[in-house]
Design a protein around this motif. Structure first.
Motif, PDB file in Angstrom:
ATOM      1  N   THR A   1      21.493 -56.326  46.610  1.00  0.00           N
ATOM      2  CA  THR A   1      20.838 -55.963  47.465  1.00  0.00           C
ATOM      3  C   THR A   1      19.475 -56.709  47.947  1.00  0.00           C
ATOM      4  N   CYS A   2      18.862 -56.364  49.061  1.00  0.00           N
ATOM      5  CA  CYS A   2      17.812 -57.176  49.401  1.00  0.00           C
ATOM      6  C   CYS A   2      16.483 -56.216  48.562  1.00  0.00           C
ATOM      7  N   VAL A   3      15.518 -56.956  48.875  1.00  0.00           N
ATOM      8  CA  VAL A   3      14.316 -56.159  48.016  1.00  0.00           C
ATOM      9  C   VAL A   3      13.835 -54.947  48.413  1.00  0.00           C
ATOM     10  N   LYS A   4      13.936 -54.695  49.968  1.00  0.00           N
ATOM     11  CA  LYS A   4      13.775 -53.308  50.367  1.00  0.00           C
ATOM     12  C   LYS A   4      14.708 -52.064  49.867  1.00  0.00           C
ATOM     13  N   CYS A   5      15.797 -52.720  49.533  1.00  0.00           N
ATOM     14  CA  CYS A   5      16.806 -51.712  49.218  1.00  0.00           C
ATOM     15  C   CYS A   5      16.637 -51.649  47.754  1.00  0.00           C
ATOM     16  N   ALA A   6      16.353 -52.681  47.049  1.00  0.00           N
ATOM     17  CA  ALA A   6      16.301 -52.596  45.538  1.00  0.00           C
ATOM     18  C   ALA A   6      15.308 -51.665  45.064  1.00  0.00           C
ATOM     19  N   GLU A   7      13.927 -51.623  46.134  1.00  0.00           N
ATOM     20  CA  GLU A   7      12.916 -50.565  45.662  1.00  0.00           C
ATOM     21  C   GLU A   7      13.311 -49.231  45.620  1.00  0.00           C
ATOM     22  N   GLU A   8      14.256 -49.029  46.333  1.00  0.00           N
ATOM     23  CA  GLU A   8      14.820 -47.567  46.382  1.00  0.00           C
ATOM     24  C   GLU A   8      16.036 -47.219  45.425  1.00  0.00           C
ATOM     25  N   MET A   9      16.524 -48.273  44.506  1.00  0.00           N
ATOM     26  CA  MET A   9      17.639 -47.937  43.777  1.00  0.00           C
ATOM     27  C   MET A   9      17.050 -47.441  42.368  1.00  0.00           C
ATOM     28  N   SER A  10      17.677 -46.495  41.684  1.00  0.00           N
ATOM     29  CA  SER A  10      17.348 -46.332  40.109  1.00  0.00           C
ATOM     30  C   SER A  10      18.484 -46.738  39.301  1.00  0.00           C
ATOM     31  N   GLU A  11      19.827 -46.959  39.846  1.00  0.00           N
ATOM     32  CA  GLU A  11      20.708 -47.543  39.143  1.00  0.00           C
ATOM     33  C   GLU A  11      21.456 -48.469  39.837  1.00  0.00           C
ATOM     34  N   CYS A  12      22.150 -49.512  39.203  1.00  0.00           N
ATOM     35  CA  CYS A  12      22.866 -50.648  39.712  1.00  0.00           C
ATOM     36  C   CYS A  12      23.941 -49.915  40.456  1.00  0.00           C
ATOM     37  N   LEU A  13      24.332 -50.688  41.716  1.00  0.00           N
ATOM     38  CA  LEU A  13      25.467 -49.967  42.390  1.00  0.00           C
ATOM     39  C   LEU A  13      26.740 -50.686  41.793  1.00  0.00           C
ATOM     40  N   PHE A  14      26.767 -51.682  41.251  1.00  0.00           N
ATOM     41  CA  PHE A  14      27.736 -52.414  40.716  1.00  0.00           C
ATOM     42  C   PHE A  14      28.406 -51.856  39.360  1.00  0.00           C
ATOM     43  N   CYS A  15      27.311 -51.789  38.379  1.00  0.00           N
ATOM     44  CA  CYS A  15      27.775 -51.407  37.108  1.00  0.00           C
ATOM     45  C   CYS A  15      27.316 -49.991  36.615  1.00  0.00           C
ATOM     46  N   ARG A  16      26.317 -49.170  37.500  1.00  0.00           N
ATOM     47  CA  ARG A  16      25.958 -48.016  37.335  1.00  0.00           C
ATOM     48  C   ARG A  16      24.825 -47.803  36.231  1.00  0.00           C
ATOM     49  N   GLU A  17      24.566 -48.999  35.829  1.00  0.00           N
ATOM     50  CA  GLU A  17      23.475 -49.194  34.660  1.00  0.00           C
ATOM     51  C   GLU A  17      22.049 -48.799  35.316  1.00  0.00           C
ATOM     52  N   HIS A  18      21.084 -48.168  34.511  1.00  0.00           N
ATOM     53  CA  HIS A  18      19.934 -47.659  34.980  1.00  0.00           C
ATOM     54  C   HIS A  18      19.132 -49.002  35.088  1.00  0.00           C
ATOM     55  N   VAL A  19      18.468 -49.185  36.395  1.00  0.00           N
ATOM     56  CA  VAL A  19      17.567 -50.141  36.624  1.00  0.00           C
ATOM     57  C   VAL A  19      16.062 -49.978  36.299  1.00  0.00           C
ATOM     58  N   TYR A  20      15.597 -50.906  35.453  1.00  0.00           N
ATOM     59  CA  TYR A  20      14.189 -50.722  35.032  1.00  0.00           C
ATOM     60  C   TYR A  20      13.263 -51.466  36.088  1.00  0.00           C
ATOM     61  N   SER A  21      13.798 -52.598  36.558  1.00  0.00           N
ATOM     62  CA  SER A  21      12.873 -53.328  37.192  1.00  0.00           C
ATOM     63  C   SER A  21      14.015 -54.313  38.039  1.00  0.00           C
ATOM     64  N   PHE A  22      13.360 -55.194  39.042  1.00  0.00           N
ATOM     65  CA  PHE A  22      13.923 -56.142  39.605  1.00  0.00           C
ATOM     66  C   PHE A  22      13.265 -57.431  39.958  1.00  0.00           C
ATOM     67  N   ILE A  23      13.684 -58.317  40.013  1.00  0.00           N
ATOM     68  CA  ILE A  23      13.024 -59.850  40.449  1.00  0.00           C
ATOM     69  C   ILE A  23      13.567 -60.329  41.564  1.00  0.00           C
ATOM     70  N   LYS A  24      12.793 -60.916  42.455  1.00  0.00           N
ATOM     71  CA  LYS A  24      12.923 -61.490  43.829  1.00  0.00           C
ATOM     72  C   LYS A  24      13.541 -62.915  43.520  1.00  0.00           C
ATOM     73  N   ILE A  25      14.716 -63.243  44.057  1.00  0.00           N
ATOM     74  CA  ILE A  25      15.345 -64.544  43.981  1.00  0.00           C
ATOM     75  C   ILE A  25      15.377 -65.099  45.392  1.00  0.00           C
ATOM     76  N   TYR A  26      15.602 -66.428  45.467  1.00  0.00           N
ATOM     77  CA  TYR A  26      16.087 -66.936  46.695  1.00  0.00           C
ATOM     78  C   TYR A  26      17.141 -67.717  46.787  1.00  0.00           C
ATOM     79  N   LEU A  27      18.510 -67.388  47.465  1.00  0.00           N
ATOM     80  CA  LEU A  27      19.697 -67.819  47.381  1.00  0.00           C
ATOM     81  C   LEU A  27      19.594 -69.089  48.490  1.00  0.00           C
TER      82      LEU A  27
END
Length: 125
Positions: A99-125
């Motif tokens: 996801t983008c950073v805006k959507c990641a802020e709304e997520m409590s679990e990963c949409l791919f593996c359904r694991e609980h998300v504790y935090s996220f790190i911004k990256i640049y592709l």
């Protein structure tokens, strides 16, 4: 997406703290600093790019080996939630890039593996 150093393998490494995701594992191990911003790094973090729908269906955590056209590659980089922004967040602890950073802020679990998300790190592709 191909490694921006060797152009042979898929990108699998994000550089911490700058957040650039530019290298395969082999090339990343040979770096002394980030080749994008020339910043020295404190660690290398393995990431799993979720680039297309075929990968989304499997949980193999392996990048797709098919060659994408430039238009397909641009579409593949889009956030899988809003489809507007470029993917730019690595979920922790699973390390999926979905996801983008805006959507990641709304997520409590990963949409791919359904694991609980504790935090996220911004990256640049």
């Amino acid at each position: 997406m191909l490694c921006r150093i060797c152009y042979k393998e898929e990108i699998e490494i994000a550089i911490v703290p700058c957040g650039h995701a530019i290298a395969c594992i082999e090339c990343a191990l040979s770096l002394d600093y980030c080749s994008m911003c020339r910043m020295s790094y404190s660690r290398l973090m393995r990431i799993h790019l979720c680039m297309n729908k075929e990968n989304d269906e499997s949980l193999k955590l392996q990048p797709c080996s098919s060659k994408l056209s430039s238009d397909d590659e641009l579409k593949a980089k889009l956030c899988k939630v809003c489809l507007k922004e470029e993917m730019s967040a690595v979920f922790l602890p699973c390390r999926h890039v979905y996801t983008c950073v805006k959507c990641a802020e709304e997520m409590s679990e990963c949409l791919f593996c359904r694991e609980h998300v504790y935090s996220f790190i911004k990256i640049y592709l």
